[in-house]
Write an enzyme that holds these catalytic residues in place. Structure first.
Site, PDB file in Angstrom:
ATOM      1  N   GLU A  10      43.510  37.249  41.636  1.00 12.99           N
ATOM      2  CA  GLU A  10      44.158  36.867  42.893  1.00 12.99           C
ATOM      3  C   GLU A  10      45.677  36.855  42.700  1.00 12.99           C
ATOM      4  O   GLU A  10      46.441  37.109  43.618  1.00 12.99           O
ATOM      5  CB  GLU A  10      43.580  35.521  43.322  1.00 12.99           C
ATOM      6  CG  GLU A  10      44.283  34.796  44.435  1.00 12.99           C
ATOM      7  CD  GLU A  10      45.323  33.813  43.939  1.00 12.99           C
ATOM      8  OE1 GLU A  10      46.131  33.382  44.759  1.00 12.99           O
ATOM      9  OE2 GLU A  10      45.325  33.501  42.727  1.00 12.99           O
ATOM     10  N   HIS A 307      39.350  34.961  44.920  1.00 12.47           N
ATOM     11  CA  HIS A 307      39.676  33.621  44.428  1.00 12.47           C
ATOM     12  C   HIS A 307      38.591  33.130  43.478  1.00 12.47           C
ATOM     13  O   HIS A 307      38.877  32.545  42.441  1.00 12.47           O
ATOM     14  CB  HIS A 307      39.790  32.628  45.594  1.00 12.47           C
ATOM     15  CG  HIS A 307      41.142  32.596  46.211  1.00 12.47           C
ATOM     16  ND1 HIS A 307      41.561  33.522  47.138  1.00 12.47           N
ATOM     17  CD2 HIS A 307      42.181  31.745  46.052  1.00 12.47           C
ATOM     18  CE1 HIS A 307      42.782  33.252  47.509  1.00 12.47           C
ATOM     19  NE2 HIS A 307      43.194  32.179  46.868  1.00 12.47           N
TER      20      HIS A 307
END
Lengths: 339, 535
Positions: A10, A307
């Protein structure tokens, strides 16, 4: 000292927050390089500095390189101490992201804590206070902690000014759990919250939710706040099961119609309900860390976000843990955390 | 390794009575520059000193409250400043200047940014000027609204007025500076470090001041040339529009001095047949180089002082003052301080022209510069005479050894060096200066310095004898020396005559130049055989 590449996965603030949380819990010093290297404004921004500062004060640690724009950070944790803490987040930044950094440490501390956070309470790209209250914290409490979050004042971007108060009773030992079956929906609710904006916006959102989900009136609510909290608008949809409540949020913002705000949220709700899993995207990446600390656990969810996989990487490099992700042909994913 | 602690950012800004305004929740939909300063993820304002008028206190309070929400890290300090007319340059500048003067700047501990987006355009200009002049010892910050729709904080840019911090600009300025220094050296690659430092300093000062400059140093050290180069540099930079007027004050002694400098009206005195502007008036808008300023009479000094200070003076016989705005460059080889002691020079004038004093070193103190100047003089000779002359390598070594050695006193400095090169180049057989020519010149120079450097006296002593020389007035020596020099360079008396009287020949019907030479020489008991070319 453990070295983390801040630009992987991420590549943003998530790596920083997860790394800091685990550094505090494990007592391991770490060095993060290339923090937010690929972002338009690389390095630590103000909200990240607040997270670093919160982590530092909760464990009386040392942070080197905690400066605006810095792409390197060394963090040497000390012993975690519960107590009364108060953090103010600038630029209407998310109170919940700062809480996310320190909460895992506080639930394992030797003494209780009270944390007051000011800033944004309902920020796009961050868990909302409602998500924490209804979805995340009940699961944390099921693991043995007792965390009570009170929303004292709403805070929306750009004005901020929100305030939350969190009371934390730590757990002696966090208990793992399994969240693999999805019992029938017990209750469902959509709330359009509005502040400092015409009430018609909330009305149109509720109408759009009704149309998309065909829910009866008793499930649809409007919540009008005083002007002083505004301007701000969110649509929050809760799906409650016996074992877990999921929360989906749409954020009103300039250039996006009320109907669009509502339907992007109902689209997520529909995908979640169709998948017939207990856990959806955001909860899936948030649960990984407490379960890893607790020593293991399993949950069934939909497709994993970047994530979640980034979190898994950081967890594996800082804890002696393994995060196993098994996808089936329908896109569902069973996440198993082993220590 | 611990990175240096960053100084906290302190912003100085004015409340924008229009741009920063807004009531109710809707104010957050507007871009408000002062609030936006504190909304950036990548800018942390430690303190904001907010200037506003008393009547804007309500607005200021709203802004301060909002900043407390969006930026709890920022301390906002309001300052009441009153301006009757925020569009009046003089008033706004005065108020801001006063604020700056009273502000406890601590540049070691704090990093200052001056916000120029709010306030009237006049206030922006004043903030810019005060920052550039370092009354605000910081950088400028400009904020801009978000480009597309959205409630974002927009953008900001920090502008450092220290242009040396911008690579490309710095390189350009460096080049200009190098060019300027080179032009002040007349293109000569001088090597003497103190001299080069002096020129760097002159370049810096010349670009920045219109105050008088004082060039001191021995005769022939290059004061006059340097004055001309300073003028050309300033003119090139468009810092001066008018002419360079040069005068040697030693030539101005006596009754005509006043008139020459300050001009006169027709009929001001016997012989004043028409108006005369005077040198100071001619230098209006330009530069005036007064060489040998120590030779100026006390009355002229008084007038000059007034002309420098007031930029006006009274020409002889005039009933109204005239104006002239010029930059003065004064030259002197005398110790003006001693002149003041002896009452020969006005103390007030000295202190006025003594602001920027540059002492040009003597040539013997710059031995490493003799070689580059030798090249320069040879080049000059080539340009003047259309003839390129070179040293043989042996001759060159020989000359340089002498010129940079302890025996070379160079009493006349560059004048001596220039004359020596001219003589050697003229005498060079086939455009090549031989060792013999150098040897002869070295002797000549040494002799001249034995006589205190008076070249005319040396040459005349060789022709008329030392006894006779003593009977010849100083007034006549220069002319006689020139005549003899021409005679010696000419094969016949007629050729000498053609050169000596070249200007007047065209106007005369009958010419008998040989006769004129003969009569002139006879006044000094000299014949052509004695004065002319030795066989």
């Amino acid at each position: 000292m453990i070295s983390i590449d801040g630009s992987k996965g991420e590549g943003g603030g998530q790596i920083l927050r997860t790394s800091l949380a685990l550094s505090m819990i494990t007592g391991q010093a770490l060095r993060i390089d290339r923090i937010r290297a690929g972002r338009p404004k690389p390095g630590l921004m103000r909200q990240h500095l607040t997270s670093v500062e919160a982590a530092r004060s909760v464990c009386n640690g040392t942070a080197v390189g905690a400066q605006l724009g810095s792409t390197h950070l060394e963090f040497i944790p000390g012993p975690i101490r519960g107590g009364a803490y108060s953090f103010a987040i600038g630029t209407a930044g998310s109170t919940t992201l700062v809480l996310q950094t320190i909460l895992p440490a506080l639930i394992t501390a030797g003494e209780p804590s009270t944390v007051t956070l000011t800033g944004g309470t309902h920020n796009i790209h961050a868990p909302t206070v409602h998500f924490l209250q209804r979805a995340y914290l009940p699961l944390l409490n099921r693991m043995g902690a007792s965390v009570d979050l009170e929303l004292e004042r709403y805070g929306f971007y750009p004005a901020g000014g929100g305030r939350i108060r969190v009371d934390v009773q730590p757990a002696q030992q966090l208990r793992p759990f399994d969240l693999t079956d999805s019992p029938p929906v017990r209750s469902r609710r959509a709330i359009a919250t509005i502040a400092g904006l015409p009430p018609s916006i909330a009305k149109r959102e509720i109408e759009a939710v009704r149309e998309a989900l065909a829910w009866p009136d008793e499930c649809l609510h409007m919540h009008q706040l005083g002007d002083e909290s505004g301007p701000g608008n969110v649509v929050s949809i809760e799906i409650e099961r016996e074992n877990v409540t999921e929360v989906f949020t749409g954020f009103g913002r300039r250039g996006v119609s009320a109907e669009q705000v509502a339907t992007t949220t109902t689209d997520q709700v529909r995908r979640f309900l169709d998948a017939d899993v207990p856990v959806w995207e955001h909860l899936a990446d948030q649960l990984m860390l407490p379960l890893a600390i607790a020593g293991g656990g399993r949950y069934l969810t939909g497709p994993l976000s970047l994530h979640a996989t980034t979190n898994a990487d950081v967890i594996e490099s800082l804890l002696d843990a393994h995060v196993h992700m098994a996808r089936d042909e329908s896109g569902r994913c069973l996440v198993t955390i082993l220590r | 390794m611990k990175p240096p602690t960053l100084r906290p950012i302190v912003v100085l800004g004015m409340l924008g009575t229009t741009l920063d305004s807004g009531k109710g929740a809707r104010r957050w939909k507007r871009w408000r520059p002062t609030v936006s300063l504190c909304q950036h993820e990548d800018l942390l304002v430690g303190r904001l000193d907010l200037l506003h008028a008393r009547r804007s206190t309500r607005l200021a309070e709203t802004v301060i409250e909002d900043i407390a929400d969006v930026s709890p890290e920022t301390k906002v300090v309001p300052h009441i400043v009153e301006m009757d007319d925020p569009w009046d340059f003089e008033e706004v500048y005065g108020v801001l200047h006063e604020f700056a003067a009273g502000y406890p700047f601590e540049t070691e501990r704090e990093d200052y940014l001056v916000h120029i987006t709010t306030g009237t355009h006049v206030a922006q200009i004043c903030n810019f000027l005060l920052t550039e002049a370092r009354y605000f010892p910081g950088r400028l910050i400009q904020t801009s609204p978000p480009r597309s729709t959205g409630d974002g904080a927009g953008t900001f840019s920090i502008i450092d007025l220290d242009l040396s911090r911008y690579g490309r600009l710095a390189a350009r300025f460096e080049r200009e500076h190098t060019d300027a220094v080179a032009s002040l050296k007349g293109g000569i690659e001088t090597r003497n470090a103190p001299f080069n430092r002096l020129i760097e300093r002159i370049e810096y000062v010349a670009a920045r001041t219109t105050d008088p400059l004082l060039l001191t140093g021995p005769t022939g050290a290059g004061k006059s040339r340097l004055a001309g180069r300073i003028y050309r540099l300033r003119r090139h930079r468009r810092m001066v529009k008018g002419e360079l007027v040069e005068v040697n004050c030693a030539t101005l002694r006596g009754d005509g001095a006043m008139s020459a400098l300050f001009g006169h009206r027709k009929g001001a005195f016997t012989g004043a047949a028409s108006d005369r502007a005077g040198l100071l008036r001619s230098a209006d808008g330009g530069m005036l180089f007064l060489d040998e300023i120590g030779e100026l009479g006390l009355d002229e000094q008084a007038m000059l002082l007034r002309a420098i200070e007031e930029k006006r003076f009274l020409p002889l016989g005039a009933d109204a003052e005239v104006q002239s705005d010029f930059q003065l460059i004064a030259g002197t080889n005398r110790d003006l301080g001693a002149c003041v002691q002896r009452g020969e020079f006005r103390e007030d004038l000295l202190s006025r022209i003594n602001l920027w004093t540059f002492e040009l070193p003597a040539l013997r103190d710059r031995p490493e510069d003799i070689e580059p100047n030798l090249e320069y003089e040879l080049e000059r000779f080539a340009v003047d005479r259309g003839q390129r002359v070179r040293f043989s390598s042996e001759a060159r070594q020989q000359f340089l050894r002498f010129a940079t050695g302890g025996d070379a006193r160079w009493l006349g400095n560059f004048r001596d060096l220039g004359a020596a090169v001219t003589r050697m180049a003229t005498l060079a057989p086939g455009g090549r200066i031989s060792a013999e020519v150098v040897a002869e010149e070295v002797q000549r120079l040494a002799r001249s310095w034995d006589h205190g450097g008076d070249q005319d006296a040396i040459e005349l002593a060789g022709v008329v004898g030392p006894q006779r020389l003593k009977e010849i007035d100083l007034f006549d020596r220069a002319q006689l020396a020139t005549v003899i020099r021409v005679c010696r360079e000419s094969r016949t008396m007629a050729e000498a005559g053609r050169r000596l009287f070249a200007a007047s020949r065209a106007r005369r019907t009958s010419v008998n130049d040989s006769d004129r030479i003969r009569k002139y020489l006879a006044r000094f008991d000299l014949s052509w055989d004695e004065a002319g070319r030795p066989e």
